[in-house]
Design an enzyme around this catalytic site. Structure first.
Site, short mmCIF file in Angstrom:
data_model
loop_
_atom_site.label_atom_id
_atom_site.label_comp_id
_atom_site.label_asym_id
_atom_site.label_seq_id
_atom_site.Cartn_x
_atom_site.Cartn_y
_atom_site.Cartn_z
N CYS A 381 0.97 -1.18 0.19
CA CYS A 381 -0.10 0.17 -0.03
C CYS A 381 0.83 1.20 0.15
O CYS A 381 1.43 1.55 -0.93
CB CYS A 381 -0.95 0.03 1.31
SG CYS A 381 -2.36 1.12 0.97
N HIS A 507 -3.43 -5.10 0.86
CA HIS A 507 -2.80 -5.64 2.07
C HIS A 507 -2.95 -7.45 1.93
O HIS A 507 -3.82 -8.00 2.55
CB HIS A 507 -3.61 -5.23 3.18
CG HIS A 507 -3.46 -3.46 3.17
ND1 HIS A 507 -2.25 -3.26 3.93
CD2 HIS A 507 -4.05 -2.54 2.97
CE1 HIS A 507 -2.36 -1.76 4.18
NE2 HIS A 507 -3.49 -1.34 3.36
N GLU A 509 -1.13 -9.04 3.64
CA GLU A 509 -0.88 -9.72 5.11
C GLU A 509 -2.37 -10.16 5.84
O GLU A 509 -2.19 -10.98 6.60
CB GLU A 509 -0.24 -8.67 5.79
CG GLU A 509 -1.09 -7.51 6.46
CD GLU A 509 -0.99 -6.34 5.53
OE1 GLU A 509 -0.80 -6.57 4.24
OE2 GLU A 509 -1.40 -5.15 5.71
N1 GLN Z 1 -1.93 6.68 2.60
C1 GLN Z 1 -2.19 6.01 1.51
C2 GLN Z 1 -3.57 6.22 0.98
O1 GLN Z 1 -4.51 6.45 1.49
C3 GLN Z 1 -1.85 4.31 1.51
C4 GLN Z 1 -2.92 3.65 2.69
C5 GLN Z 1 -2.37 2.57 3.27
O2 GLN Z 1 -0.92 2.45 3.16
N2 GLN Z 1 -3.14 1.65 3.79
O3 GLN Z 1 -3.65 5.40 -0.25
#
Ligand code: GLN
Length: 553
Positions: A381, A507, A509
């Site tokens: 992310c 994600h 994980e």
């Molecule tokens: N801040 C970034 C976004 O909103 C990444 C979000 C995250 O890592 N979950 O896209």
């Protein structure tokens, strides 16, 4: 008829109630029973999505896009199931529902009160999972610590459940602390006595006490706790510290917990089949070699913020037969001390998700270091976004390229707000959340790891790879290897000119299970282990890449 096991916690928080509830679920499931698990949190936020990791730790996202308590992550990992909105309930949701009903006029004429309206709503939520599917045992974990003002309506609701569903169908398990005072060399039972006294004052007599302890509890201590807390000695179960959370179901089984539950609730169940858990534990103990993975983030002093990352790394280690030592590196320290000093010793570098500007430059430096030195890299992310920023600045030569989240006036917003996020001003539950499909490019590292061409992965973000820059970045050597087909959103990026460099917008994980490690974590740890072997064979860490792909393209 569903039976209920209610799990409460006393004395202090962070006693591992979630692991205890998950382990009870695991043991009952291993005896052939249908089990559901649910967390009830007494705070007034509607969900933890709006809370800082300092307050709450990780926000765990389910397939259906619910932002939930991190204990739901333990439930999913231990039971190897996918959960959803109904598995995580907060006081905020309860009050929200009641106030909406009141405004509609559903209670017309009546005064809306904690008893019965709030407690009825809580009970309805506890019954919901048992209405959708056949459940032999519903395990309900009450968040917080007995004695908190906020917990009272929840404890009152489970007290009423005992009254309505009788002693035969309900059971109270209280997780408590039995400290060992080093100086006095004494085990102290008083905190447990007080906590149980507090429960009994509100009408709940625990059936089982799960006593967290650092040293084994002698028989006479168990007898004393039993006597003062009004339970039989067999119902005082030692929950001694173990080396891994995945040992807990095995330890509880040895302590007789599952037998006690099925006996007390008069459940007919076969003997437990814990072979898979034993095998996982054996594999974990058998590992000899150790790889080091540096996790570069901004909440690294606070492990709960990266719970699922830690667990997925553990699963990946066991899958590869190695121990993994995680070095938690504060990204702001990378800015101060430089990547070389902090990251050169790592066999792999992982940048997890996150929000806000602080520490971003340290993460970009870490991604650059991994790319330059050809150290295996997994960006998740925000970590993927930082890798794209580094590549745009240093390889594609887009000066001051950035994400518009951190630098609104950047000349090159290579990461930009998702199109459907424009105009969204409410913060709660409005990100791109939950599972979306991702089509994976043939021949990529991701395709090799997954072994399939389409996957579904969970998301939680507002910003996204800016497709306006896709051609330029691809021409410079970046490879887009995963896409959300419906909207052409970039989900995976890789650098082919590197042993293993994968950035994912989702994600992974959150979907890793001990019995089914996530393919990307398995692949990442495998690559870090190859890096370890290479270095131990005399190969130094790779020198910086002097010929960036841009010049070759
Ligand atoms: N801040 C970034 C976004 O909103 C990444 C979000 C995250 O890592 N979950 O896209």
């Amino acid at each position: 008829m569903t039976k209920f096991v209610f799990v409460t916690g006393g004395v202090v928080s962070s006693l591992g109630k979630g692991i205890a509830a998950s382990s009870i679920g695991t043991l009952l499931k291993s005896r052939g029973l249908q089990v559901s698990l649910q967390k009830l949190d007494p705070y007034l936020n509607v969900d933890p999505g709006t809370m800082s990791p300092y307050q709450h730790g990780e926000v765990y996202v389910t397939d259906d896009g619910a932002e939930t308590d991190l204990d739901v992550g333990h439930y999913e990992r231990f039971l190897h199931v996918s959960m959803g909105k109904a598995n995580s309930v907060t006081a905020g949701q309860i009050y929200d529902a009641i106030i909406q009903k009141e405004r509609r006029g559903d209670y017309l004429g009546r005064t809306v009160q904690v008893i019965p309206h709030v407690t009825d709503e809580i009970k309805a939520r506890m019954l919901a999972p048992t209405r959708r599917q056949q459940v032999d045992v519903a395990i309900v974990e009450i968040g917080g610590t007995v004695g908190d003002i906020e917990s009272l309506p929840f404890l009152e609701a489970i007290r009423q459940m005992r009254l309505e569903y009788t002693r035969l169908n309900t059971m109270f398990v209280h997780v408590t602390l039995v400290p060992h005072l080093g100086a006095a060399r004494e085990i102290k039972t008083k905190p447990t006595q007080h906590s149980v006294k507090e429960l009994r004052e509100i009408g709940i007599q625990p059936d089982i006490l799960l006593c967290r302890c650092e040293v084994p509890l002698p028989q006479e201590v168990k007898e004393k706790i039993g006597l003062f807390c009004n339970v039989s000695t067999e119902s005082v179960i030692e929950a001694i510290d173990v080396s891994s959370i995945y040992e807990v179901p095995l330890a509880f089984h040895r302590g007789g917990l599952d037998q006690l539950i099925v006996q007390t609730l008069h459940i007919e169940a076969g003997p437990p089949d814990l072979r898979a858990w034993q095998a996982f534990s054996d594999r974990m103990r058998a590992a000899r070699e150790t790889v080091t993975i540096a996790v570069v983030g901004k909440y690294t002093h606070l492990r709960d913020a990266y719970k699922s990352i830690q667990e997925a790394i553990t699963h990946g280690g066991v899958a590869n037969g190695v121990n993994v030592k995680v070095e938690w590196v504060e990204s702001e320290r990378v800015e101060l001390d430089g990547a070389e000093a902090l990251l050169a010793g790592a066999h792999g570098i992982l940048i997890p998700g996150g929000f806000g500007e602080r520490g971003i430059e340290g993460m970009v430096q870490a991604a650059r270091f991994a790319r330059d030195r050809k150290i295996p890299f997994l960006g998740i992310c925000l970590g993927m976004q930082c890798a794209v920023i580094d590549f745009a600045r240093h390889v594609a030569k887009l000066e001051n390229a950035d994400s518009s989240e951190f630098h609104a006036g950047t000349p090159h917003p290579v990461i930009d707000l998702l199109p459907d996020q424009h105009g969204v001003d409410k913060k709660g539950g409005t990100m791109r959340l939950g599972a979306y499909t991702c089509a994976i490019e043939n021949g990529s590292r991701a395709r090799e790891a997954y072994g399939v061409a389409t996957v579904a992965e969970r998301h939680r973000h507002r910003y996204e790879f800016n497709n306006a820059y896709r051609e330029r970045l691809e021409a410079a050597g970046l490879q887009v290897t995963g896409l959300y087909p419906e909207k052409s959103l970039v989900e995976i990026v890789e650098f082919p000119d590197h042993p293993w460099f994968v950035g994912v917008q989702f994600h992974p994980e959150l979907r890793s299970r001990p019995s089914d490690p996530h393919p990307l974590f398995r692949g990442f740890v495998r690559a870090t282990n190859a890096e370890r072997t290479r270095r131990e064979g005399g190969g130094a860490p790779s020198p910086p890449d002097r010929a960036p792909s841009a010049t070759r393209a």
